[in-house]
Design a protein around this motif. Structure first.
Motif, short mmCIF file in Angstrom:
data_model
loop_
_atom_site.label_atom_id
_atom_site.label_comp_id
_atom_site.label_asym_id
_atom_site.label_seq_id
_atom_site.Cartn_x
_atom_site.Cartn_y
_atom_site.Cartn_z
N PRO A 25 -9.25 0.03 1.42
CA PRO A 25 -7.95 0.48 1.94
C PRO A 25 -8.08 1.56 3.02
CG PRO A 25 -7.83 0.22 -0.43
CD PRO A 25 -9.28 0.03 -0.05
N ASP A 57 -3.35 6.34 1.00
CA ASP A 57 -4.03 5.05 1.17
C ASP A 57 -5.39 5.04 0.47
OD1 ASP A 57 -1.90 4.10 2.53
OD2 ASP A 57 -2.89 3.91 4.47
N HIS A 109 -6.57 1.44 6.63
CA HIS A 109 -5.74 2.53 7.14
C HIS A 109 -6.18 2.93 8.55
CE1 HIS A 109 -3.55 6.46 6.96
NE2 HIS A 109 -4.56 6.83 7.73
N ASN A 114 -5.23 3.98 -3.16
CA ASN A 114 -4.87 2.61 -3.51
C ASN A 114 -6.04 1.87 -4.15
OD1 ASN A 114 -2.15 2.43 -2.69
ND2 ASN A 114 -2.75 2.22 -0.55
N GLY A 159 0.79 -1.23 0.00
CA GLY A 159 0.00 0.00 0.00
C GLY A 159 0.82 1.27 0.00
N TYR A 163 -4.28 -3.79 -3.74
CA TYR A 163 -3.87 -3.77 -2.33
C TYR A 163 -4.06 -5.15 -1.72
CZ TYR A 163 -3.32 -1.52 2.30
OH TYR A 163 -2.88 -1.14 3.55
#
Length: 269
Positions: free
Chosen positions: A145, A176, A149, A179, A32, A184
């Motif tokens: 993602p 993030d 995060h 992504n 990532g 990911y």
């Protein structure tokens, strides 16, 4: 040679950068992330090293290839970029997933390596540790993602750093969110399911192992496990740090890497 460039290997176009002059050094980022994760380290090493950083497949400005990723996809693409840079042999540093890629490269192409640095890297997971990382993979596949995060931030960085560096946290959050969820997850599967613990004694080049004292994913027990199996390796546990040592302590990491990599090209065994 400086600035971002592109190189196509089969179906994948990789975004990469070469900075500095001196001994060749290839740096591989984690899941990532992207090549800029190394910026704080590169800035401190480029007066002594020619540093190649790049976005892994599915990351940053590299091709967002769909489908299943394998560890050897990453290894072969790393070697292709090293060839592109003219590095017949090189120093290699890998962070997290990058450290697994670096382990695999050392196990399959040892003749290409001068020295190896494994940062915040996993090996020899216990059954409980395997279960936890597979749970995170399942949560990632069912979420986004951004969700990952939010769930991971305090595993990566100390609360003090988060409070004192809101602009860094904002930048990480934005990165993030950019992504691709499928890419990911494909890369995270490689991280979650790969373990070379049983083969580490085959790595016979000078190796530096570094992790944060409070890293729960790539914990000090794993770092000691690697140290015990890689002949002649050096171990550094960084007090008070968690997983993202490239972000929180680039000056410390660069200092350790610079000192270790400057020791010469002697290969054990």
């Amino acid at each position: 040679m400086t600035g971002t460039q592109a190189h196509t290997i089969g179906e994948v176009t990789l975004n990469y950068r070469i900075e500095g002059e001196g001994e060749p050094l290839v740096c591989i980022h984690g899941v990532g992330s992207y090549l800029e994760a190394w910026s704080g380290v590169v800035e401190r090493l480029k007066d002594r090293f020619t540093v190649l950083t790049f976005d892994l497949r599915g990351h940053g400005q590299s091709s967002r290839v769909k489908g299943r990723y394998e560890i050897d996809d990453f290894v072969n693409e790393t070697l292709a970029l090293a060839d592109r840079a003219g590095f017949s042999t090189f120093n290699l540093a890998g962070f997290s997933l990058g450290g697994l890629i670096a382990q695999r490269l050392a196990l399959t192409h040892l003749q290409r390596l001068r020295r190896l640095a494994l940062l915040s890297t996993v090996a020899g997971r216990t059954p409980a540790e395997r279960e936890r990382v597979l749970d995170r993979l399942a949560a990632l596949r069912s979420g986004t993602p951004t969700d990952h995060h939010n769930a991971s931030l305090s595993r990566w960085l100390t609360e003090e750093f988060q409070e004192n560096n809101p602009e860094v946290i904002q930048r990480l959050r934005a990165r993030d969110a950019e992504n691709d969820p499928d890419c990911y997850a494909a890369a995270y599967r490689v991280l979650a399911e790969t373990d070379f613990g049983g083969f580490l004694d085959q790595i016979r080049c000078p190796t530096l192992i570094v992790t944060g004292e409070d890293d729960v994913g790539s914990n000090p027990r794993m770092a000691r496990y690697m140290h015990e199996r890689i002949q002649g390796s050096e171990l550094r546990i960084l007090p008070g740090l968690r997983h993202s040592i490239l972000i929180e302590a680039p000056e410390v990491v660069a200092g350790l890497m610079g000192e270790f990599l400057s020791q010469g090209e002697t290969v054990d065994g």
